[in-house]
Write a protein that holds these residues in place. Sequence first.
Motif, short mmCIF file in Angstrom:
data_model
loop_
_atom_site.label_atom_id
_atom_site.label_comp_id
_atom_site.label_asym_id
_atom_site.label_seq_id
_atom_site.Cartn_x
_atom_site.Cartn_y
_atom_site.Cartn_z
N LEU A 138 -7.48 6.54 -8.30
CA LEU A 138 -8.29 6.70 -7.10
C LEU A 138 -8.89 8.10 -7.02
O LEU A 138 -8.23 9.10 -7.34
N SER A 139 -10.13 8.18 -6.58
CA SER A 139 -10.77 9.46 -6.34
C SER A 139 -10.26 10.05 -5.02
O SER A 139 -9.65 9.33 -4.20
N ALA A 142 -11.61 8.10 -2.18
CA ALA A 142 -10.97 6.81 -1.96
C ALA A 142 -9.71 6.95 -1.11
O ALA A 142 -9.38 6.06 -0.32
N TRP A 143 -9.00 8.07 -1.26
CA TRP A 143 -7.79 8.29 -0.48
C TRP A 143 -8.08 8.49 1.00
O TRP A 143 -7.16 8.55 1.82
N SER A 144 -9.36 8.61 1.37
CA SER A 144 -9.73 8.74 2.78
C SER A 144 -10.32 7.46 3.33
O SER A 144 -10.74 7.44 4.50
N ASP A 145 -10.36 6.42 2.53
CA ASP A 145 -10.93 5.15 2.95
C ASP A 145 -9.90 4.35 3.75
O ASP A 145 -8.86 3.95 3.22
N LEU A 148 -8.99 0.84 2.38
CA LEU A 148 -8.19 0.91 1.16
C LEU A 148 -6.76 1.34 1.47
O LEU A 148 -5.79 0.77 0.93
#
Length: 257
Positions: A138-139, A142-145, A148
Amino acid sequence: MTRIEPRDVAQAAIDDPTLPAGTDERFSGYGVMGLPFSSGHYLTVRHFPASSIGPGYTAVWHRDPHGRWQIFADAAPEFSCPRFFSSATAFPARTCAIEKSWSDSRTLTVTVPGAISWTLTIGGTGATRLMTAAGSMLSEGAWSDQTLLAAMSRIAGPVLSVGTVRLTGRVPNGQHFQFAPKRIWSIVSSSATINGKDAGAPGRLSRQTRMSDFWLPQHGIFAVGTARFETFDGSKHRAATELLPGLGVATGSIDGE
């Protein structure tokens, strides 16, 4: 392939205390997300060498068998975990020295002088390796989505056998949080003395404990990663010194013991 050891990753977080980009309140480091004991005691430790709101800090959380929480930290409450969790604790946060030492690459001892002595051994399992591999793909974005993170939360609990997991939600003091565990291991053994008494063997609580949307795992998990919290706003968030109403304050090496 060289095996990556927990001590090495923890040291890297200390040597290079970098934060993800953003304007919210951000922390980076490692810790034990939580470990229950058969006696009903519960311990966690967080070491965040990088903080966007002040100096890096270490905090140890303790829940007694009556379900009462207290947080020890080596930074003032407004710059450490009580900033987000104090209103779910029964006793005031205690600012004090916290000692950490590694006897080998997988054995960590954490000491709150006069209160807690805790040793734990960290190991990998198929489940923790799977979740670490997934996280490594994960970018940072992405960890802030939110979508997700919610999906990962639903997967992580059953895969790791730790009960309910929430990687996003609200903490007791009202701020929204996001947690990004980028590498994880399991706690394979542990012992602790709390106020001079043996805490017993690690063991699942009869009922999983949580603080608002922040659920504590039913099995010991060591994680390296980042945490984000909504920027403090005194008009809608509780101050770092607030406690749950009606829970009195006691005294002792550990309050209430």
